[in-house]
Design a protein around this motif. Sequence first.
Motif, mmCIF file in Angstrom:
data_model
loop_
_atom_site.group_PDB
_atom_site.id
_atom_site.type_symbol
_atom_site.label_atom_id
_atom_site.label_comp_id
_atom_site.label_asym_id
_atom_site.label_seq_id
_atom_site.Cartn_x
_atom_site.Cartn_y
_atom_site.Cartn_z
ATOM 1 N N ASP A 7 0.813 -1.215 0.000
ATOM 2 C CA ASP A 7 0.000 0.000 0.000
ATOM 3 C C ASP A 7 0.843 1.261 0.000
ATOM 4 N N LEU A 8 2.138 1.107 0.299
ATOM 5 C CA LEU A 8 3.005 2.281 0.408
ATOM 6 C C LEU A 8 4.457 1.830 0.318
ATOM 7 N N LEU A 9 5.296 2.620 -0.363
ATOM 8 C CA LEU A 9 6.740 2.391 -0.370
ATOM 9 C C LEU A 9 7.385 3.378 0.591
ATOM 10 N N LEU A 10 8.203 2.862 1.501
ATOM 11 C CA LEU A 10 8.947 3.702 2.434
ATOM 12 C C LEU A 10 10.422 3.607 2.085
ATOM 13 N N SER A 11 11.015 4.737 1.653
ATOM 14 C CA SER A 11 12.433 4.794 1.312
ATOM 15 C C SER A 11 13.159 5.585 2.396
ATOM 16 N N THR A 12 14.069 4.921 3.115
ATOM 17 C CA THR A 12 14.719 5.510 4.292
ATOM 18 C C THR A 12 16.185 5.859 4.035
ATOM 19 N N SER A 13 16.560 6.042 2.784
ATOM 20 C CA SER A 13 17.968 6.181 2.397
ATOM 21 C C SER A 13 18.630 7.439 2.979
ATOM 22 N N TYR A 14 19.959 7.319 3.126
ATOM 23 C CA TYR A 14 20.798 8.450 3.521
ATOM 24 C C TYR A 14 21.550 9.025 2.324
ATOM 25 N N ARG A 44 14.669 13.036 1.876
ATOM 26 C CA ARG A 44 15.050 14.101 0.946
ATOM 27 C C ARG A 44 16.567 14.063 0.731
ATOM 28 N N VAL A 45 17.053 13.069 -0.028
ATOM 29 C CA VAL A 45 18.494 12.905 -0.246
ATOM 30 C C VAL A 45 18.776 12.713 -1.733
ATOM 31 N N GLY A 46 19.997 13.067 -2.159
ATOM 32 C CA GLY A 46 20.405 12.841 -3.537
ATOM 33 C C GLY A 46 19.404 13.404 -4.530
ATOM 34 N N GLY A 47 19.042 12.563 -5.502
ATOM 35 C CA GLY A 47 18.117 12.988 -6.538
ATOM 36 C C GLY A 47 16.658 12.713 -6.225
ATOM 37 N N VAL A 48 16.348 12.281 -4.998
ATOM 38 C CA VAL A 48 14.957 11.937 -4.663
ATOM 39 C C VAL A 48 14.023 13.125 -4.876
ATOM 40 N N SER A 49 14.461 14.319 -4.448
ATOM 41 C CA SER A 49 13.586 15.490 -4.582
ATOM 42 C C SER A 49 13.437 15.952 -6.029
ATOM 43 N N LEU A 63 5.558 12.145 -0.200
ATOM 44 C CA LEU A 63 5.859 12.890 1.016
ATOM 45 C C LEU A 63 7.338 12.722 1.346
ATOM 46 N N LEU A 64 7.992 13.810 1.744
ATOM 47 C CA LEU A 64 9.432 13.802 1.998
ATOM 48 C C LEU A 64 9.728 14.160 3.444
ATOM 49 N N THR A 65 10.774 13.521 3.973
ATOM 50 C CA THR A 65 11.277 13.862 5.304
ATOM 51 C C THR A 65 12.792 13.968 5.234
ATOM 52 N N ASP A 66 13.387 14.522 6.278
ATOM 53 C CA ASP A 66 14.836 14.468 6.393
ATOM 54 C C ASP A 66 15.249 13.048 6.737
ATOM 55 N N ALA A 67 16.452 12.654 6.308
ATOM 56 C CA ALA A 67 16.966 11.327 6.637
ATOM 57 C C ALA A 67 17.069 11.194 8.157
ATOM 58 N N GLY A 68 16.623 10.049 8.664
ATOM 59 C CA GLY A 68 16.721 9.779 10.094
ATOM 60 C C GLY A 68 15.554 10.283 10.921
ATOM 61 N N ASP A 69 14.593 10.974 10.312
ATOM 62 C CA ASP A 69 13.459 11.508 11.077
ATOM 63 C C ASP A 69 12.390 10.426 11.224
ATOM 64 N N ILE A 70 12.586 9.550 12.197
ATOM 65 C CA ILE A 70 11.716 8.386 12.386
ATOM 66 C C ILE A 70 10.283 8.802 12.700
ATOM 67 N N ASP A 71 10.127 9.765 13.600
ATOM 68 C CA ASP A 71 8.783 10.160 14.027
ATOM 69 C C ASP A 71 7.963 10.706 12.860
#
Length: 347
Positions: A225-232, A254-259, A269-277
């Motif tokens: 139902d959703l892809l979660l990409s947690t890359s650094y 929000r890393v590399g060419g993702v944005s 939806l984008l987050t900073d790397a490591g922002d678990i919450d």
Amino acid sequence: ISAISQRAVDEGLHFFELPGRRFIDPEQLFRIGRIIKRYNVRILHCHDPKTDFFGFLLKLRFPKMKLVSTVHGWTYRTRRSAFYNRLDKWALRRFSAVIAVSMNVERIARGCGISRTTLIYNAIDTDEWHPHSVRDTAALPLKDPGAFVIGYVGRISREKGPLDFVRVAEAVRRSDDKCEFVVAGEGPEFNEMRRLAEELRVVPFIHFLGQVSAADILSVFQRVDLLLSTSYTEGLPNNILEALSMGVPVVATRVGGVSEVINHNYNGLLTDAGDIDLMAEYVLSLKEDQRLTAKLIENGLITVREKFSFQERVKKIEKLYDTLLKRPIERPDSSCAGRSGAKKDNP
């Protein structure tokens, strides 16, 4: 490479498989040189540090041949990979053209003195990757067949943030026990990923599928139902393009060419790397907000179709080849002084 070989066979293409035993394999290098001579190869297209270095060596023997490389970025996992990356950047300065798969990769390459760089985005074959491309979807090993399923698709290595995926799973499960998680891929961080899942007591709800074939990946995307990409760090990730093309909403870092692919709150939806919450918050919001999910899916399909078409990518590469074959032989740059398998193009 077996999947690529089978695709080539299915398409009736003439190709050679040249497996190598180590980074510098003289026998492999000799066999490539023999093919270049026999077929008068005019363009050698490389795709990783090993073949880039081979290309540099082969150019010494075949000075009229043009060298092209596609660069997805550089990761520094070990001292050895750091050395290979430095060697790669040195070799790429002598190439006729270097294709960067994102603006971020292009910026890094130019900063390293790789001046003959052109931007051609990664792309997806929308004839193959689309929401109705799978007729028979294999069942995932879920505890609850009606669960909301969050997927991790890709290499299980440190730069991909697999431990963060587990931490998000634990945070999500604390708020909603109707969510389950699947991991499609293998890699050096697998044991650590599983150990953390055991420590956080989410092992029953994270299903490790191992290495998955291209055909089965389609089935996985059909079910999640959703892809979660947690890359650094990333170049321009294919798994995100695949998800968008399959109508799967994406939460990504929000890393590399993702944005360059994901426009926040438009097609993902984008987050900073490591922002678990915040990742957990976004996962839960997409589970509950059907209107937002539908908007992201619709806009994701438009994005892939308009910006990341495989057909358009091929046209741009063909145009680059045509341009190179009309140029005089260039001299190597005098400015400042991983990946495996080679592609030989004989236009």
